[in-house]
Write an enzyme that holds these catalytic residues in place. Sequence first.
Site, mmCIF file in Angstrom:
data_model
loop_
_atom_site.group_PDB
_atom_site.id
_atom_site.type_symbol
_atom_site.label_atom_id
_atom_site.label_comp_id
_atom_site.label_asym_id
_atom_site.label_seq_id
_atom_site.Cartn_x
_atom_site.Cartn_y
_atom_site.Cartn_z
ATOM 1 N N TYR A 10 0.797 -1.221 0.000
ATOM 2 C CA TYR A 10 0.000 0.000 0.000
ATOM 3 C C TYR A 10 0.836 1.281 0.000
ATOM 4 C CZ TYR A 10 -3.947 -3.045 1.180
ATOM 5 O OH TYR A 10 -4.902 -4.034 1.163
ATOM 6 N N GLU A 43 -9.001 -7.007 -1.784
ATOM 7 C CA GLU A 43 -8.962 -7.420 -0.380
ATOM 8 C C GLU A 43 -10.143 -8.344 -0.146
ATOM 9 O OE1 GLU A 43 -7.418 -3.116 1.488
ATOM 10 O OE2 GLU A 43 -9.265 -4.042 2.211
ATOM 11 N N ASN A 82 -7.401 4.020 -4.237
ATOM 12 C CA ASN A 82 -8.014 2.998 -3.387
ATOM 13 C C ASN A 82 -9.177 3.615 -2.617
ATOM 14 O OD1 ASN A 82 -8.019 0.364 -1.807
ATOM 15 N ND2 ASN A 82 -7.691 1.823 -0.141
ATOM 16 N N GLU A 83 -10.391 3.126 -2.901
ATOM 17 C CA GLU A 83 -11.595 3.517 -2.169
ATOM 18 C C GLU A 83 -11.801 5.032 -2.119
ATOM 19 O OE1 GLU A 83 -12.019 1.631 1.617
ATOM 20 O OE2 GLU A 83 -12.043 -0.392 0.775
ATOM 21 N N ASP A 109 -16.567 -1.832 -1.330
ATOM 22 C CA ASP A 109 -17.764 -2.630 -1.593
ATOM 23 C C ASP A 109 -18.992 -1.879 -1.074
ATOM 24 O OD1 ASP A 109 -19.513 -4.600 -2.259
ATOM 25 O OD2 ASP A 109 -18.741 -6.099 -0.871
ATOM 26 N N TYR A 139 -6.713 -10.203 3.098
ATOM 27 C CA TYR A 139 -6.306 -9.151 4.012
ATOM 28 C C TYR A 139 -6.180 -9.771 5.409
ATOM 29 C CZ TYR A 139 -6.119 -4.497 6.096
ATOM 30 O OH TYR A 139 -5.708 -3.368 6.774
#
Length: 477
Positions: free
Chosen positions: A89, A273, A161-162, A204, A304
């Site tokens: 990450y 993940e 990411n997200e 998600d 994860y």
Amino acid sequence: MYRLSNPILAVLLLCATFALAVQNVKVQGADFVNNVTSDRFQIIGVAYQPGGSDGFNPGSGIDPLSNGTLCLRDAALMQQLGVNTIRIYNLDPDLNHDDCVSIFNGVGIYMLIDVNSPLPDQSLDPGNLASSYSLTYLNHTFAVVEAFKNYPNTLGFFSANEVMDTVGTGATSPPYIRAVTRDIKDYIAKNSPRQIPVGYSAADVSQILTDSWAYLSCDINGNSNDPSRSDFFGLNSYSWCGPTSPTANYEASGYNTLISTFGNTSIPVFFSEYGCNKVEPRVFDEVPVLYGNMTSVMSGGLVYEYYEESNDYGLVSFYSNGTSQLLVDYDNLQKQFNTLNVKALESMDSSATAIKSPSCSSSLISSSGFNNSFTLPAAPSGVSQLIDSGVKNANQGKLVTVTDTAVTLPVYSVSGSLINNLAIKLLPNDESNGPNGATTTSSGASPSTTKKGAAGKIQAGLCGSAAMAIVLAFLLL
């Protein structure tokens, strides 16, 4: 002597081409594939962020891939676990990663790299998109590309990411994510020796998941070479919780809905993940499903996570005195991985790769609040020049020879007994790791766990024999 030196030099150069390196993986339609054999590549992986937030401290010269001794230990445990990919990450592009990356490469493990970090000006800020999308930010992302572009086991980069994690951010962030993806891919096209995939890791969030995928995977103006289009789509999913949870099955977890949603995907989709821990210890009974009836659509996933932290998602615990201990989750995951048929997973699905990406249109977006404009922000001033000239004084990683294979740090099993003779097994050139000691190779050979030392001796013997034969031939002329 001059006549003799040229053929000898040629043989030496030929022998020097035997390098310990995995084959590159590329995107082909909805699949990752081996660049040499075109065999399908399924991600069997773990998230790797040693030390959590404390493991990323650029000011002190620390990031997840900066300590070769720790990477050697972790690579040995991951190799036994059966993974072929890790996700990292937070990385400092100015640090030297050669030892760690060469170790992971040597055991056949690929890397998915996040280009962002939690430091200021090193990620998109959903609450302040216009100002965070800056030359300074892009210089950082390009520097990460520079640091990892030359490693053959760099599988891809996550541009974000997200960033879209609510309905509100789904209304504002999509054009900026595509813009960053565009800029990184333009930089790679200009400055990298090979094309490296760039994609997104999504939260998600059911209200925006389908729209996120549809928005990022279409072609603006029907341009099949649109650089803003994501090359892959990762999903951070924790919907399967087992074995006693009511969501511990294909339907209740929503896995069947994911297959329906992504059934016509034109890019690889995988779990960036997964591994719900509401029921402990985790038994990972979703693994046979993910690598079973979901492989027609999904390209595997990353559990994860590798290191145990306060959130209890770890596979291995590590202590300040340098010792570590496997957790029961490690053993459980290994058992599930060992049931997988690697050769079957490599089989190509030609119907999936044939799907053409759709042209971007507001009709692709199903919810009223999600952004349906495909007009992207222009790159900040100075970015085009940065792409043309490259990052100034960039740190460019390179593979180095791995000489140490034995793990020197104490590692204990789940039962508390010391694991003796823990070491990495350096694989022959072109092989990648797999579960249960299996490996995949571009030569089409049967899976093996041949040590690089043995392979190196064989190759050295062949090269030495060839050189000697040529020398003798010329001496007899």
